[in-house]
Design an enzyme around this catalytic site. Structure first.
Site, short mmCIF file in Angstrom:
data_model
loop_
_atom_site.label_atom_id
_atom_site.label_comp_id
_atom_site.label_asym_id
_atom_site.label_seq_id
_atom_site.Cartn_x
_atom_site.Cartn_y
_atom_site.Cartn_z
N HIS A 20 -10.73 -6.15 9.85
CA HIS A 20 -11.01 -5.72 8.40
C HIS A 20 -12.10 -5.17 8.14
O HIS A 20 -13.42 -5.26 7.72
CB HIS A 20 -11.78 -7.12 7.62
CG HIS A 20 -10.32 -7.54 7.38
ND1 HIS A 20 -9.84 -8.53 8.11
CD2 HIS A 20 -9.44 -7.43 5.66
CE1 HIS A 20 -8.22 -8.28 7.18
NE2 HIS A 20 -8.87 -8.53 5.98
N GLU A 27 0.55 -1.66 0.22
CA GLU A 27 -0.07 0.37 0.01
C GLU A 27 0.41 1.27 0.06
O GLU A 27 0.59 2.38 -0.55
CB GLU A 27 -1.00 -0.52 1.44
CG GLU A 27 -2.13 -0.67 0.81
CD GLU A 27 -1.49 -2.45 1.31
OE1 GLU A 27 -0.62 -2.50 1.22
OE2 GLU A 27 -3.20 -3.02 1.30
#
Length: 325
Positions: A129, A60
């Protein structure tokens, strides 16, 4: 009017902007050959080719940095984060570079970058998540943060974000990708920072955004059965948020509840509630109410997840309390 899914509305926005402007390109994990983890980029590789729909490794910080550099060089990258939970790994590029380039270069550099992807809870995905982290982006000067709640808004807001000359964080609730709604085929834009009244009412205002809009609309129906007429405002953009639409509503209803999916401490909801209490105090007949996620990591257990989140029932109870019923 035709109805399409939330993910398809985003897909149309991307396709239309890539057709309109050759400097727009999409980059992220699995956006090309796999058509995106949530199929938002379905068909875009075939249509625009591998130079404009680019698969990246799971890194990322790296592809966020490439996006910042590409934006400085005159391109308009749209970076897909498979989940904003792991955009935390890219915060250095977002906060220390993208957000500050215009200010630190005295306007000589801009960063027309959109970072979009899924966030929030749903489906028992556990604590790593299931986070709503919009507050960490809304906190940073130089970033704009948009969070659509309907397919119609998703298309018009993403097109606006891509055309913005500065970095935009575009957060999509992962449980809404399959939601259907009316979306015009013709082009339209939705103004940055402009909220929308999703339900008109006279007794109490709910201020909210993203997935919580739908909990709030359900809560308004529950309240209606109790004789309370609720107005639901969808901020759509949480930085900058639409102060005018909130003020007009509160001056009419004199009561307000701020609803968010995120944690309560130092959140967007906390800032909105603080602003209402400070600027609209004389119009309030009750303290500003808040409904939010419990201040704990999201439980993995399927039966505990909804207990941690806001719900229509919790919001309706807060409305009832604000109305002294």
């Amino acid at each position: 009017m035709r109805e399409i899914a939330f993910r398809d509305a985003l897909n149309e926005a991307l396709a239309e902007e890539m057709e309109r402007d050759e400097s727009v390109f999409l980059m992220g994990e699995e956006v090309a050959n796999y058509n995106g983890a949530y199929k938002v980029s379905k068909g875009l590789l075939d249509k625009f080719g591998p130079r404009r729909v680019v698969d990246t490794p799971i890194v990322e910080l790296g592809f966020a940095g490439i996006g910042v550099g590409a934006a400085m060089g005159g391109l308009k990258p749209v970076i897909e984060m498979m989940t904003f939970n792991f955009a935390i790994l890219a915060l250095d590029q977002i906060v220390n570079h993208a957000a500050k380039l215009r200010y630190m270069s005295n306007g000589q550099l801009s960063c027309p970058l959109v970072m979009r992807g899924a966030a929030g809870a749903g489906g028992s995905l556990a604590s790593q998540h299931s986070q709503s982290l919009e507050q960490q982006y809304a906190h940073i000067p130089g970033l704009k943060v948009m969070m659509p709640a309907t397919p119609y808004d998703a298309k018009g807001m993403l097109k606006t974000a891509i055309r913005d000359p500065d970095p935009v964080i575009f957060i999509e609730s992962e449980v809404m990708y399959g939601m259907n709604g009316e979306v015009p085929e013709e082009e339209y834009l939705i103004e940055m920072g402009k909220g929308d009244i999703k339900r008109e009412g006279a007794d109490c205002t709910i201020v909210t955004w993203s997935r919580a809009v739908h909990w709030s609309l359900q809560a308004a129906e529950i309240a209606a059965e109790q004789g309370i007429d609720v107005e639901v405002i969808d901020l759509r953009t949480v930085r900058p948020f639409d102060k005018e639409i909130i003020a007009e509503s509160v001056k009419k209803t004199n009561r307000v509840i701020v609803v968010e999916e995120a944690w309560p401490m130092a959140s967007v909801g906390a800032s909105v509630a603080e602003w209402i209490g400070r600027e609209l105090f004389d119009w309030l007949d009750a303290p500003v109410g808040r409904v939010h996620q419990r201040d704990i990591p999201m439980p993995y257990a399927y039966n505990l997840e909804p207990l941690s989140l806001p719900s229509a029932e919790k919001i309706a109870e807060a409305v009832k309390k604000a109305c002294y019923r």
